[in-house]
Design an enzyme around this catalytic site. Sequence first.
Site, mmCIF file in Angstrom:
data_model
loop_
_atom_site.group_PDB
_atom_site.id
_atom_site.type_symbol
_atom_site.label_atom_id
_atom_site.label_comp_id
_atom_site.label_asym_id
_atom_site.label_seq_id
_atom_site.Cartn_x
_atom_site.Cartn_y
_atom_site.Cartn_z
ATOM 1 N N CYS A 1 0.812 -1.226 0.000
ATOM 2 C CA CYS A 1 0.000 0.000 0.000
ATOM 3 C C CYS A 1 0.844 1.275 0.000
ATOM 4 C CB CYS A 1 -0.934 0.008 1.205
ATOM 5 S SG CYS A 1 -2.041 -1.403 1.170
ATOM 6 N N HIS B 1 -3.932 6.997 1.452
ATOM 7 C CA HIS B 1 -4.129 5.695 0.818
ATOM 8 C C HIS B 1 -5.527 5.215 1.195
ATOM 9 C CE1 HIS B 1 -4.130 1.530 -0.045
ATOM 10 N NE2 HIS B 1 -3.995 1.171 1.223
ATOM 11 N N ASN C 1 -10.113 -0.708 -2.185
ATOM 12 C CA ASN C 1 -8.696 -0.461 -1.879
ATOM 13 C C ASN C 1 -7.867 -0.998 -3.044
ATOM 14 O OD1 ASN C 1 -6.035 -0.769 -0.966
ATOM 15 N ND2 ASN C 1 -6.631 -1.299 1.122
HETATM 16 N N1 COA Z 1 -19.034 -9.992 5.528
HETATM 17 C C1 COA Z 1 -19.676 -10.364 6.634
HETATM 18 N N2 COA Z 1 -19.050 -10.708 7.774
HETATM 19 C C2 COA Z 1 -17.708 -10.660 7.774
HETATM 20 C C3 COA Z 1 -16.972 -10.273 6.657
HETATM 21 C C4 COA Z 1 -17.696 -9.917 5.486
HETATM 22 N N3 COA Z 1 -17.079 -9.526 4.367
HETATM 23 N N4 COA Z 1 -15.660 -10.321 6.962
HETATM 24 C C5 COA Z 1 -15.576 -10.725 8.228
HETATM 25 N N5 COA Z 1 -16.804 -10.933 8.733
HETATM 26 C C6 COA Z 1 -17.188 -11.386 10.070
HETATM 27 C C7 COA Z 1 -16.090 -12.158 10.735
HETATM 28 O O1 COA Z 1 -16.146 -13.521 10.367
HETATM 29 C C8 COA Z 1 -16.437 -11.941 12.188
HETATM 30 O O2 COA Z 1 -17.483 -12.818 12.530
HETATM 31 P P1 COA Z 1 -17.548 -13.488 13.992
HETATM 32 O O3 COA Z 1 -17.640 -12.335 14.942
HETATM 33 O O4 COA Z 1 -18.781 -14.318 13.910
HETATM 34 O O5 COA Z 1 -16.285 -14.263 14.140
HETATM 35 C C9 COA Z 1 -16.985 -10.520 12.220
HETATM 36 O O6 COA Z 1 -17.375 -10.232 10.885
HETATM 37 C C10 COA Z 1 -15.991 -9.497 12.698
HETATM 38 O O7 COA Z 1 -14.755 -9.732 12.003
HETATM 39 P P2 COA Z 1 -13.529 -8.790 12.152
HETATM 40 O O8 COA Z 1 -12.450 -9.245 11.225
HETATM 41 O O9 COA Z 1 -13.203 -8.640 13.596
HETATM 42 O O10 COA Z 1 -14.198 -7.459 11.604
HETATM 43 P P3 COA Z 1 -13.732 -5.964 11.769
HETATM 44 O O11 COA Z 1 -14.748 -5.201 12.496
HETATM 45 O O12 COA Z 1 -12.335 -5.839 12.257
HETATM 46 O O13 COA Z 1 -13.760 -5.457 10.263
HETATM 47 C C11 COA Z 1 -12.201 -5.091 8.504
HETATM 48 C C12 COA Z 1 -12.940 -6.107 9.329
HETATM 49 C C13 COA Z 1 -11.275 -5.828 7.576
HETATM 50 C C14 COA Z 1 -13.210 -4.285 7.692
HETATM 51 C C15 COA Z 1 -11.445 -4.103 9.414
HETATM 52 O O14 COA Z 1 -10.732 -4.815 10.379
HETATM 53 C C16 COA Z 1 -10.510 -3.246 8.645
HETATM 54 O O15 COA Z 1 -10.906 -2.469 7.835
HETATM 55 N N6 COA Z 1 -9.215 -3.329 8.944
HETATM 56 C C17 COA Z 1 -8.219 -2.587 8.236
HETATM 57 C C18 COA Z 1 -8.060 -3.242 6.917
HETATM 58 C C19 COA Z 1 -7.232 -2.468 5.987
HETATM 59 O O16 COA Z 1 -7.280 -1.272 5.970
HETATM 60 N N7 COA Z 1 -6.482 -3.180 5.191
HETATM 61 C C20 COA Z 1 -5.675 -2.623 4.220
HETATM 62 C C21 COA Z 1 -4.497 -2.058 4.869
HETATM 63 S S1 COA Z 1 -3.603 -1.178 3.770
#
Ligand code: COA
Length: 354
Positions: free
Chosen positions: A116, A281, A311
């Site tokens: 990124c 970003h 992204n």
């Molecule tokens: N649709 C529905 N549910 C989903 C899902 C999706 N696409 N992806 C994950 N889940 C579920 C998980 O399985 C989990 O379920 P559980 O509680 O039953 O185990 C729940 O949602 C929460 O998962 P989690 O990974 O803790 O979610 P989150 O609130 O952290 O959100 C992201 C996930 C990825 C959106 C968030 O963490 C994020 O944006 N992080 C930064 C990512 C980023 O910027 N990456 C690029 C970096 S350059």
Amino acid sequence: MLRTKIAGIGYYVPEKVVTNHDLAKVMDTTDEWIQERTGIVERRYGKKHKETTTSMAARASEVAIKRAGISKDEIDFIIFATLSPDYYFPGCGVLLQRELGITNTAAGALDIRNQCSGFVYGLSVADQFIRTGMYKNILLVGSEMHSMGLDFSTRGRNVTVIFGDGAGAMVLQPTQEDKGVLATSLHSDGTYAEKLAFINPGAHGGYHAAHMDEAQDFGYSDAEYGEMFINEHMIENGQIFPYMEGQFVFKMAVQKFPEVILETLEKAGLKKEDIDMLIPHQANLRISQFVQRRMGLRDDQVWNNIQKFGNTTAASVPIALCEAYEAGAVKDGDIVCLAAFGSGFTWAGAVIRW
Ligand code: COA
């Protein structure tokens, strides 16, 4: 004093729009979940067998080269940032040279693997080459064809819904004027390399397994050296897709974005009040909104387009900057701040006087 100016900028995104509803047809996810957590509504996917990371980069480069008013053979160096290269090797830099029909073999080509933050790293590298007088027309691109390497089963939903395809490019030239790149900052911390990673295929042979939160049985036998790079076991277990510990990445990102922005502004002798436009970003809309609040910026001082493109990793900063420029939101003399954070972890900032 010699500085690096942006002589031309361009971007390209594929035609095919993939909405959250489209993804919900192939995996267990919903439009509500994706929008609430990331802000993303839709993203673009390249046309299979017709478009690649390199071909999209070429389309963006053509726009940037035209706007710079130079011929493609005047390009004397190519810097290509991507995490989704057409080939494991050679890199996309030489493939782009071929795709653009650049016959000048005196032009060097360098690939940057900083995910990124790759484009902002590339800008800093280009800036050093230009300020020392080594090159006069550097083509810097960030391009990603994520859609070819994502897990479209429910197993991969936390990663797959975030990413989209696209490319952005700049032509960079020397200038004696007091404009262009004023300062850049580069950072890295390999402690958390596996928190956001695409591990296989690779030559690790399981060496780094102790750093992975989830124990992975890579299924190697000592005799199978040839299969350690990629084998059926990895394919069956989905170990050939990107892995991300989302919440950990989120927490690091909201800390590092403001830090690197303030650091780079200070190097340029500026303060956060001097920012006219912040191009973060496009990791996640929630991250950008957090950074906006920390910097005390208005909505019209931060450019976000993750809602429609997702992204696009190394491509996100130049795509967003180019969109802002085309919309007239970046004007001559404006202080533009670029900032990125991602896998590695690596993070970087740049301050530009437009
Ligand atoms: N649709 C529905 N549910 C989903 C899902 C999706 N696409 N992806 C994950 N889940 C579920 C998980 O399985 C989990 O379920 P559980 O509680 O039953 O185990 C729940 O949602 C929460 O998962 P989690 O990974 O803790 O979610 P989150 O609130 O952290 O959100 C992201 C996930 C990825 C959106 C968030 O963490 C994020 O944006 N992080 C930064 C990512 C980023 O910027 N990456 C690029 C970096 S350059």
